[in-house]
Design an enzyme around this catalytic site. Structure first.
Site, PDB file in Angstrom:
ATOM      1  N   LEU A 196      63.129  48.311  -0.619  1.00 53.32           N
ATOM      2  CA  LEU A 196      63.559  46.915  -0.525  1.00 53.32           C
ATOM      3  C   LEU A 196      64.970  46.798   0.045  1.00 53.32           C
ATOM      4  CD1 LEU A 196      62.914  43.955  -1.055  1.00 53.32           C
ATOM      5  CD2 LEU A 196      63.811  44.243  -3.390  1.00 53.32           C
ATOM      6  N   GLY A 197      65.867  47.692  -0.365  1.00 51.83           N
ATOM      7  CA  GLY A 197      67.229  47.644   0.151  1.00 51.83           C
ATOM      8  C   GLY A 197      67.282  47.864   1.648  1.00 51.83           C
ATOM      9  N   GLU A 198      66.532  48.839   2.140  1.00 53.14           N
ATOM     10  CA  GLU A 198      66.486  49.118   3.579  1.00 53.14           C
ATOM     11  C   GLU A 198      65.872  47.948   4.332  1.00 53.14           C
ATOM     12  OE1 GLU A 198      65.904  53.985   3.254  1.00 53.14           O
ATOM     13  OE2 GLU A 198      64.167  52.632   3.167  1.00 53.14           O
ATOM     14  N   ASP A 264      59.356  60.437  -0.892  1.00 55.04           N
ATOM     15  CA  ASP A 264      58.597  61.531  -0.280  1.00 55.04           C
ATOM     16  C   ASP A 264      57.161  61.534  -0.786  1.00 55.04           C
ATOM     17  OD1 ASP A 264      61.004  62.277   0.869  1.00 55.04           O
ATOM     18  OD2 ASP A 264      61.416  63.826  -0.624  1.00 55.04           O
TER      19      ASP A 264
END
Length: 476
Positions: A196-198, A264
């Protein structure tokens, strides 16, 4: 929506990206240094784990699929260590070894499972020539169904546009775990998976689901993606696809211990499910479930197929004893995923006697679980005559289920159990008597699947027919 984990091992994936070595120093701390206000850690154990893109490949291999890894490393001892660790876990490595940089290594100092300090040993890869990596990717592409680009912003993917075009040109689906504020370089990929931050750093704040979906669809169309997946921590995940309503999935995490490597796991399991033939909704559900499991583990961790299966079907696993065919198939599948060896036999078992018990105990010793397929009443009558069976199916199954050697008892009504055996596919098919393995019903299907067929001896002088004849003679 059915998720079939048994097909995952057929998938072939190529992971390309920033390869790292995660090193952990574990120790106890009980005092503060007299030199500075910092704790003193007495190191007692050192641990090395593949990290970054290497952890993605490791997650894939741990779930039984074929994983290959391409990345840039140094000409150093840590690169050798990484290659050895990965190849020991069945990950094929296509490393471009550059003399210009060291292998990226992250050293974490741990005490009582808490991280006290992290030291990074790395140099920027943005300025080095990574044509050698592109060549290794081209060499590995023919053996891959899906390509995963794991971008940690270190510079291994400084030719990411070329890599995407090459993979898409070869007909491969491309998944990207992105980094940074420039998502335009990922144009033409199949799906990207920002957190969400990206995502908000690129499209702006998203105070609610509707705003996220609107901005997500705009970004998806602009980048010409098949789909966009936004991972939202405690809020789960949101999948955005052209022509479909947004799919919001809640988190499966019951306890968050360590989020290291969770991304990952998400992209690894997502790629694995897509390569195995699942659609985006099914693949996202599986990735979401896997993420909830891995954050409950310390450090960069992987999952086994058994853990994933138990989480997916744990509340549906069959009880031992009499069972229906569909439930048996699920139970056997779960047993195999747990690494258990399943043995199967069949018969009428009309009047259970010592010979039957000895035979079933012998069969059980060939594995961990024993399935007994029992002829129903109609098929016993066709095989043995109109006066048989003596005991009805329900009673025969109940008696068999009471034996310690028997795990599951399932009925069948055909002339032979060949169809049932082909559906169950035990590891070992057992029959008593003087049969040849190739003549045993269901044996061909079992052997074709890599199983074996065994013929066991019955106990001499004991048979149901002889017992019935003896009883009738005495009554006469």
């Amino acid at each position: 929506m059915k998720l079939d984990l048994t097909v995952l091992e057929q998938a072939r994936l190529l992971v390309v990206g920033d390869v790292m070595l995660d090193r952990y120093w574990h120790g106890g701390t009980s005092r503060i240094s007299p030199e500075a206000p910092v704790p003193v850690v007495k190191v007692g154990e050192s641990e090395d784990r593949p990290g970054g893109a290497a952890n993605v490949a490791l997650n894939i291999a741990a779930l039984g699929a074929h994983a290959a890894l391409a990345g840039v490393v140094g000409e150093d001892e840590n690169a050798d260590l990484l290659a050895a660790r990965l190849e020991a876990c069945d990950v094929s490595t296509y490393f471009y070894r550059s003399p210009e940089i060291p292998t990226i290594t992250k050293l974490r100092v741990m005490s009582r499972n808490q991280q006290l300090l992290r030291l990074d040993f790395e140099e920027s890869l943005w300025e080095i020539d990574t044509q050698g990596l592109t060549e290794r990717v081209e060499a590995a592409l023919p053996e891959a169904d899906v390509v995963i680009l794991s971008d940690y912003g270190k510079g291994s993917l400084n030719r990411v546009e070329t890599l995407i075009a090459t993979a898409r040109g070869a007909g491969k689906r491309v998944l990207v775990d992105p980094k940074g504020h420039d998502f335009a370089k990922y144009r033409g990929a199949s799906i990207i998976t920002p957190n969400l931050g990206e995502f908000e750093a690129v499209v702006g704040p998203c105070p609610d689901d509707a705003t996220l979906a609107e901005k997500g669809e705009r970004l998806r169309a602009e980048l010409e993606l098949e789909a966009l997946l936004v991972t939202r921590s405690e809020k789960g995940m949101t999948l955005i696809r052209e022509g479909h309503a947004p799919l919001h999935l809640p988190t499966h995490a019951r306890e968050v211990y360590d989020v290291t490597g969770a991304g990952d796991t998400v992209i690894g399991v997502l790629g694995l499910a897509l390569a195995a033939g699942h659609g985006y909704p099914e693949a996202i559900m599986l990735a979401n479930l896997a993420a909830g499991l891995v954050v409950a583990k310390p450090g960069t961790a992987t999952l086994s197929i058994a853990e994933l299966y138990t989480a997916l079907h744990g509340d549906k696993l069959a009880e031992f004893g009499p069972i229906e065919e569909s439930a048996l198939i699920d139970a056997v599948r779960a047993a195999k995923l747990r690494g258990e060896r399943v043995v199967m036999t069949n018969g009428c078992f009309d009047i259970l006697h010592a010979g039957h018990v000895a035979y079933l105990e012998q069969a059980k010793r060939l594995g961990d679980r024993l399935v007994v397929a029992v002829n129903d009443d109609a098929s016993v009558g066709r095989l043995k005559g109109p006066k048989r069976p003596i005991n009805a199916l329900e009673r025969r199954m109940q008696v068999l289920a009471g034996l310690s050697a028997v795990d599951w008892v399932v009925p069948f009504g055909e002339e032979t159990p060949a169809r049932l055996i082909a559906e169950v596919l035990p590891d070992v098919l057992v029959k008593g008597g003087d049969y040849r393995p190739e003549d045993i019903a269901g044996g061909e299907a079992v052997m074709a699947a890599g199983g074996e067929v065994r013929v066991l001896n019955f106990e001499d002088g004991v048979s149901t027919t002889a017992m019935i004849d003896t009883i009738l003679d005495r009554e006469g």
